[in-house]
Design a protein around this motif. Structure first.
Motif, PDB file in Angstrom:
ATOM      1  N   PHE A  27       0.838  -1.205   0.000  1.00 38.28           N
ATOM      2  CA  PHE A  27       0.000   0.000   0.000  1.00 38.28           C
ATOM      3  C   PHE A  27       0.872   1.254   0.000  1.00 38.28           C
ATOM      4  CE2 PHE A  27      -3.524  -2.684   0.492  1.00 38.28           C
ATOM      5  CZ  PHE A  27      -4.707  -1.962   0.492  1.00 38.28           C
ATOM      6  N   TYR A  82      -0.149   5.147  -0.467  1.00 37.90           N
ATOM      7  CA  TYR A  82      -0.948   5.200   0.757  1.00 37.90           C
ATOM      8  C   TYR A  82       0.013   5.200   1.942  1.00 37.90           C
ATOM      9  CZ  TYR A  82      -5.083   3.810  -1.957  1.00 37.90           C
ATOM     10  OH  TYR A  82      -6.113   3.747  -2.846  1.00 37.90           O
ATOM     11  N   TYR A  88      -3.585   1.931   5.975  1.00 38.84           N
ATOM     12  CA  TYR A  88      -4.463   1.770   4.823  1.00 38.84           C
ATOM     13  C   TYR A  88      -4.680   0.296   4.476  1.00 38.84           C
ATOM     14  CZ  TYR A  88      -4.582   6.751   4.191  1.00 38.84           C
ATOM     15  OH  TYR A  88      -4.796   8.082   4.386  1.00 38.84           O
ATOM     16  N   GLY A 126      -8.319  -1.292   4.219  1.00 45.05           N
ATOM     17  CA  GLY A 126      -8.740  -2.062   3.043  1.00 45.05           C
ATOM     18  C   GLY A 126      -9.060  -3.508   3.393  1.00 45.05           C
ATOM     19  N   SER A 162     -12.180  -3.672   5.577  1.00 45.74           N
ATOM     20  CA  SER A 162     -13.398  -3.439   4.790  1.00 45.74           C
ATOM     21  C   SER A 162     -13.788  -4.685   4.013  1.00 45.74           C
ATOM     22  CB  SER A 162     -13.189  -2.273   3.823  1.00 45.74           C
ATOM     23  OG  SER A 162     -13.005  -1.063   4.539  1.00 45.74           O
ATOM     24  N   GLU A 163     -12.799  -5.369   3.434  1.00 43.36           N
ATOM     25  CA  GLU A 163     -13.094  -6.602   2.709  1.00 43.36           C
ATOM     26  C   GLU A 163     -13.544  -7.708   3.665  1.00 43.36           C
ATOM     27  OE1 GLU A 163     -10.017  -6.037  -1.041  1.00 43.36           O
ATOM     28  OE2 GLU A 163      -9.377  -7.227   0.694  1.00 43.36           O
ATOM     29  N   VAL A 169     -13.798   0.019  -1.243  1.00 39.94           N
ATOM     30  CA  VAL A 169     -12.492  -0.604  -1.502  1.00 39.94           C
ATOM     31  C   VAL A 169     -12.284  -0.796  -2.996  1.00 39.94           C
ATOM     32  CG1 VAL A 169     -11.140  -2.711  -1.178  1.00 39.94           C
ATOM     33  CG2 VAL A 169     -12.332  -1.715   0.748  1.00 39.94           C
ATOM     34  N   ASN A 185     -11.402   2.436  -4.750  1.00 42.10           N
ATOM     35  CA  ASN A 185      -9.987   2.743  -4.517  1.00 42.10           C
ATOM     36  C   ASN A 185      -9.077   1.875  -5.372  1.00 42.10           C
ATOM     37  OD1 ASN A 185      -9.060   4.711  -2.321  1.00 42.10           O
ATOM     38  ND2 ASN A 185     -10.940   3.856  -1.499  1.00 42.10           N
ATOM     39  N   ALA A 186      -9.370   0.591  -5.463  1.00 38.30           N
ATOM     40  CA  ALA A 186      -8.548  -0.305  -6.274  1.00 38.30           C
ATOM     41  C   ALA A 186      -8.565   0.124  -7.739  1.00 38.30           C
ATOM     42  CB  ALA A 186      -9.042  -1.741  -6.128  1.00 38.30           C
TER      43      ALA A 186
END
Length: 189
Positions: free
Chosen positions: A72, A77, A83, A87, A90-91, A114, A117-118
């Protein structure tokens, strides 16, 4: 003997029966659609939770938080570990939420954020198709998460007793808006 026009006959056969003729039961019936949604939620949600656990815990062949944090940081990031935790969390939590049908619009928002962002930082620059490193995979995840928020988790879900457990436009709008705002905040830092 006179015959009815064919269209009138077809029209009458396709009409729904009057409400009095429709069978009603006190117990809710689990439909094929509910079972289908459960299958999608479990498969999709547990795969996303597994993907997050690779980042967070190094499970399932993942590199863990330290190595993921370095990745990251290489993407810009900073601090990378924070971060990576956001991430991966969140996943992981978004996936578990969808699998259980728990806080479904929020779980969908986490995955949508997420994936935005990806796409913004890695995959969109390579086009659409995953064979060239493109955004195909991320788009699919975001769309499935948004669709589950819109449809609702089905009857076999922990959210079922709550208003947001039925899905709808407000739930879909919340998932998309919250995911987009979350992604915008992370991208702006």
């Amino acid at each position: 003997m006179e015959r009815e026009p064919p269209m009138k006959f077809i029209d009458e056969k396709l009409r729904a029966p009057p409400r009095s003729a429709v069978r009603t039961s006190a117990k809710p019936v689990i439909s094929a659609g509910d079972c289908g949604l459960l299958l999608v939620r479990i498969a999709f949600g547990l795969l996303m939770a597994g993907h997050g656990s690779q980042k967070l815990f190094g499970m399932l062949g993942g590199e863990g938080l330290d190595a993921t944090g370095k990745g990251f940081a290489a993407l810009g990031y900073r601090p990378g570990a924070v971060y990576a935790a956001i991430g991966g969390g969140s996943e992981f939590l978004g996936g578990l939420g969808l699998a259980l049908g728990l806080f479904t619009p929020l779980a969908s928002a986490a995955l949508i954020g997420v994936m935005i962002n990806a796409m913004a930082t890695v995959t969109a620059a390579h086009g659409l198709w995953a064979t060239q490193g493109g955004a195909e995979y991320n788009v699919c995840i975001a769309v499935v998460a948004l669709a589950v928020a819109a449809i609702g988790p089905g009857r076999i879900a922990l959210d079922r007793p709550f208003r947001w457990g039925r899905g709808g436009w407000p739930e879909a709008a919340f998932a998309l808006f919250a995911g987009g705002i979350g992604a915008a905040v992370v991208l702006s830092l």
